[in-house]
Design an enzyme around this catalytic site. Structure first.
Site, short mmCIF file in Angstrom:
data_model
loop_
_atom_site.label_atom_id
_atom_site.label_comp_id
_atom_site.label_asym_id
_atom_site.label_seq_id
_atom_site.Cartn_x
_atom_site.Cartn_y
_atom_site.Cartn_z
N TYR A 142 -9.71 0.26 4.18
CA TYR A 142 -10.85 0.51 3.31
C TYR A 142 -12.00 1.21 4.04
O TYR A 142 -12.83 1.86 3.41
CB TYR A 142 -11.38 -0.80 2.73
CG TYR A 142 -10.74 -1.25 1.44
CD1 TYR A 142 -9.37 -1.42 1.35
CD2 TYR A 142 -11.51 -1.51 0.31
CE1 TYR A 142 -8.78 -1.84 0.17
CE2 TYR A 142 -10.94 -1.94 -0.87
CZ TYR A 142 -9.57 -2.10 -0.94
OH TYR A 142 -9.02 -2.53 -2.11
N LYS A 192 2.66 -5.98 7.99
CA LYS A 192 3.95 -5.29 8.09
C LYS A 192 4.15 -4.87 9.55
O LYS A 192 4.08 -3.68 9.90
CB LYS A 192 4.05 -4.13 7.11
CG LYS A 192 4.48 -4.67 5.73
CD LYS A 192 4.79 -3.62 4.71
CE LYS A 192 5.98 -2.77 5.04
NZ LYS A 192 7.28 -3.43 4.77
N ASP A 225 5.53 -7.39 2.07
CA ASP A 225 6.38 -7.10 0.90
C ASP A 225 7.23 -8.33 0.55
O ASP A 225 7.34 -8.72 -0.62
CB ASP A 225 7.25 -5.85 1.10
CG ASP A 225 8.08 -5.89 2.38
OD1 ASP A 225 7.80 -6.73 3.27
OD2 ASP A 225 9.02 -5.08 2.50
N ASP A 249 -5.84 -7.28 -1.26
CA ASP A 249 -6.22 -6.79 -2.58
C ASP A 249 -5.04 -6.90 -3.54
O ASP A 249 -5.14 -7.42 -4.65
CB ASP A 249 -6.69 -5.34 -2.45
CG ASP A 249 -7.20 -4.77 -3.76
OD1 ASP A 249 -7.90 -5.50 -4.48
OD2 ASP A 249 -6.89 -3.60 -4.06
N ASP A 253 -4.24 -10.01 -6.60
CA ASP A 253 -4.06 -9.72 -8.03
C ASP A 253 -2.76 -10.34 -8.53
O ASP A 253 -2.70 -10.89 -9.63
CB ASP A 253 -4.04 -8.21 -8.29
CG ASP A 253 -5.39 -7.68 -8.75
OD1 ASP A 253 -6.42 -8.27 -8.35
OD2 ASP A 253 -5.42 -6.69 -9.50
C1 IPM Z 1 -11.32 -6.29 -5.64
C2 IPM Z 1 -11.45 -4.94 -6.29
C3 IPM Z 1 -12.23 -4.04 -5.35
C4 IPM Z 1 -11.37 -3.83 -4.12
C5 IPM Z 1 -12.70 -2.73 -5.95
C6 IPM Z 1 -13.50 -2.91 -7.21
C7 IPM Z 1 -13.49 -1.92 -4.95
O1 IPM Z 1 -10.22 -4.45 -6.63
O2 IPM Z 1 -12.36 -6.90 -5.31
O3 IPM Z 1 -10.20 -6.76 -5.51
O4 IPM Z 1 -10.49 -2.96 -4.10
O5 IPM Z 1 -11.59 -4.54 -3.15
MG MG Z 2 -8.62 -5.84 -6.34
#
Ligand code: IPM
Ligand code: MG
Length: 368
Positions: A142, A192, A225, A249, A253
């Site tokens: 990032y 990884k 993975d 990230d 999710d």
């Molecule tokens: C998260 C989001 C952020 C990220 C975005 C909005 C910059 O997806 O907090 O998971 O990628 O970190």
């Molecule tokens: Mg995210």
């Protein structure tokens, strides 16, 4: 002593709606538990760009550095898609994370019993799930340099750099081991190392921190993975997962969805202790700004309210009140209260965002 301070940054989309419910909860704590906070509010994301031409004004950044905790709603929306990369709403959030040096991002994935049917996985795979993903938040791909889109011969090349120093890995590993000691004492580190040098270093350093400082915690390593696969196959094998910024990230999710709805999950982003002993801290729901439902009162405020519960626990050292708030939410869900993202049962009318907030307030009252 002065009251603890909170800076609220509702942001864009559903951010302001869900944050309005958090404010009710904060007020409840002032009125009923004598926990009074000094609350101020400011702009971040697209709304800040609309007013100031930047997604985070320097004054807001300075305020964030001073308060005991920042609560953020969500940023972004289609209106801002065409903006230059440097002023996109997300840059405001990334600047907060970077300049506050919030290196440890705690993303719990917890499945409330009442919602076990909402998961896309079988109920017995998710019922009782309680895992914590610790995502490194201020480094890695990032932020690594070089980055950019460059001309190379007669075509362009897009470059981002995965980069981790030993000290960056050490500090996030420590935070994962510390958390594990207060939970089920297990850490699984994901990278990884089979294809990335940064992954080899990650694995070595996590192992060293373990061996020298936390030998009592059970540590395992997994390729990220395979970790994604195991998260879907049998998530209850995990307690704390520690991983880098990008893998974290993605994995968070995926883990969030195991619990049924992204509308349920909070997060805490923590940095080094300030002079008063509290960590630098920003709390935000894992979900985004959901522009498709913004302004309609359909959003689920629970992720944002649970983020405030994390603030009670990690910034204000008040686990008992954090428990009370989490319990109130559990009660409300067990009694059948549902926002639109949680529908599926026949004959249930969804509550609006503010009705869900009110139901949680009523459960808090009942807890006294
Ligand atoms: C998260 C989001 C952020 C990220 C975005 C909005 C910059 O997806 O907090 O998971 O990628 O970190
Ligand atoms: Mg995210």
């Amino acid at each position: 002593m002065s009251n603890p301070s909170i800076l609220i940054l509702p942001g864009d989309g559903i951010g302001p709606e869900v944050m309005a419910e958090v404010r009710k909860i904060i007020d409840w704590y002032g009125a009923k538990r004598d926990l009074v906070f000094d609350v101020s509010e400011d702009l971040v994301g697209g709304c800040a760009y609309d007013k100031h031409g930047t997604p985070l004004h320097d004054d807001t950044m300075a305020k964030a550095q001073e308060v005991d905790a920042v609560l953020l709603g969500a940023v972004g929306g289609p209106k801002y898609d065409a903006l230059d990369f440097s002023v996109k709403p997300e840059r405001g959030l990334l600047r907060l994370r970077k300049e506050m040096d919030l290196y440890s991002n705690l993303r719990p994935a917890q499945c409330f019993d009442a919602l076990a049917d909402f998961s896309s996985l079988k109920k017995d795979v998710v019922a009782g799930l309680d895992i914590m993903i610790v995502r490194e938040l201020t480094s890695g791909i990032y932020f690594g340099e070089p980055r950019g889109i460059f001309k190379e011969g007669n075509e362009r090349v897009g470059i981002n750099t995965q980069r981790y120093t030993e000290s960056e890995i050490e500090r996030v590993a420590r935070s994962a081991f510390e958390l594990a000691r207060r939970r089920n004492n297990k850490v699984c580190s994901m990278e990884k190392a089979n294809v990335m040098e940064s992954g080899i270093l990650w694995r070595e350093v996590v192992q060293k921190v373990h061996d020298t400082e936390y030998p009592d915690v059970e540590l395992s390593h997994m390729y990220a993975d395979a970790g994604a696969m195991q998260l879907c196959r049998w998530p209850k094998q995990f307690d704390v997962i520690v991983t880098d910024n990008l893998f974290g990230d993605l994995l968070s999710d995926a883990a969030a969805m195991l619990t049924g709805s992204l509308g349920m999950l909070p997060s805490a982003s923590l940095g080094a202790p300030m002079a008063n002993g509290r960590p630098k801290a920003l709390y935000e729901p894992v979900h985004g700004s959901a522009p498709d439902i913004a302004g309609q009162g359909k959003a689920n405020p629970i992720a944002c309210i649970l983020s405030f519960a994390m603030a009670l626990r990690y910034s204000f050292d008040n686990g008992a009140e954090a428990d009370r708030l989490e319990k109130a939410i559990e009660t409300v869900l067990a009694n059948g209260a549902r926002t639109a993202d949680l529908l599926g049962e026949d004959g249930v009318t969804p509550l609006s965002t503010s009705e869900m907030g009110d139901a949680i307030l009523a459960a808090l009252d009942a807890s006294l």
